[in-house]
Design an enzyme around this catalytic site. Structure first.
Site, short mmCIF file in Angstrom:
data_model
loop_
_atom_site.label_atom_id
_atom_site.label_comp_id
_atom_site.label_asym_id
_atom_site.label_seq_id
_atom_site.Cartn_x
_atom_site.Cartn_y
_atom_site.Cartn_z
N SER A 101 -6.17 3.40 1.67
CA SER A 101 -5.86 3.73 0.29
C SER A 101 -5.54 2.42 -0.43
O SER A 101 -5.17 1.43 0.21
CB SER A 101 -4.65 4.68 0.23
N TYR A 121 4.37 6.82 2.85
CA TYR A 121 2.90 6.84 2.72
C TYR A 121 2.35 5.43 2.74
O TYR A 121 1.38 5.13 3.46
CB TYR A 121 2.52 7.55 1.43
#
Length: 229
Positions: A135, A148
């Site tokens: 990501s 995350y």
């Protein structure tokens, strides 16, 4: 790598980017296996794709025993797209230990476990392509995403080292770093982030195809894809 005729595994392939990647691989002529935790959702996804070249296997990538069973069922593959992931936002103290474990187990350990099982056959064949979907959060930390970001940074570091370890082996490794996509990932995490204007996963999946199809003697080490804002 020429995709036509190759065998590919896409983790988290029943929805979102994973589904779009599976569809794109099929359009390129690959035989594709998708995995996920829900048999019903996997079956629904394969029915949507409507071809004999798609198959599925139920597997929680955070469970090493389940990954071992999947590897035995799937057999050797040429292309691995480590896509399975979960999202969590909020400050660290708002997370439960169970939530922290889940994010790290799926996003980071899942990539390690699946790669660990399928890599030896690729090395023996002196051929293969591994795409680890991280990501943009795995490159640029964001507020309110501590766990995350930690999990995705782990994927970034693992990918960079794995590429170096496999240099000259015939197995290529690439890191893929997408920004926000219009998928159910945020909704599943009960996030308040509005994803309506985010990228179309079908368009993002085509970027992964371009990485895999890079000619011999070259490799796209990493690709970052974000909205043009």
């Amino acid at each position: 790598m020429r995709i036509e005729g190759e065998r590919a595994l896409v983790t988290g392939g029943n929805a979102g980017l994973g589904f779009a990647v599976a569809e794109a691989l099929l359009e390129k002529g690959a035989d594709v296996v998708i995995c996920g935790r829900s048999e019903d959702k996997l079956r629904e996804a394969t029915e949507k794709l409507s071809t004999e070249k798609i198959d599925f296997v139920v597997c929680d990538v955070s469970d090493p025993e389940a990954v071992d069973r999947m590897a035995k069922e799937v057999g050797n593959i040429d292309i691995l797209v480590n896509n399975a992931g979960v999202f969590l936002d909020g400050e660290l103290t708002s997370y439960s230990i169970e939530e922290i474990n889940r994010v790290v187990d799926v996003n980071l350990k899942g990539v390690l476990f699946v790669t660990h099982k399928f890599l030896p056959a690729m090395k023996d064949a002196k051929k293969g392509f591994i795409v680890n979907v991280s990501s943009t959060s795995g490159l640029n930390p964001r507020e309110g995403q501590s766990v995350y970001v930690a999990s995705k940074n782990g994927v970034t570091g693992f990918t960079d080292v794995l590429r170096r370890d496999l240099h000259g082996s015939g197995v290529k490794v690439a890191g893929f770093y997408p920004g926000g996509m219009s998928t159910e990932l945020l909704n599943k995490a009960d996030s308040e982030i509005d994803s309506k204007t985010f990228m179309d996963p079908k368009e993002v999946a085509q970027k992964i195809m371009s990485i895999i199809e890079t000619g011999d003697g070259m490799v796209v080490e990493k690709m970052v894809v974000t909205r043009d804002s």
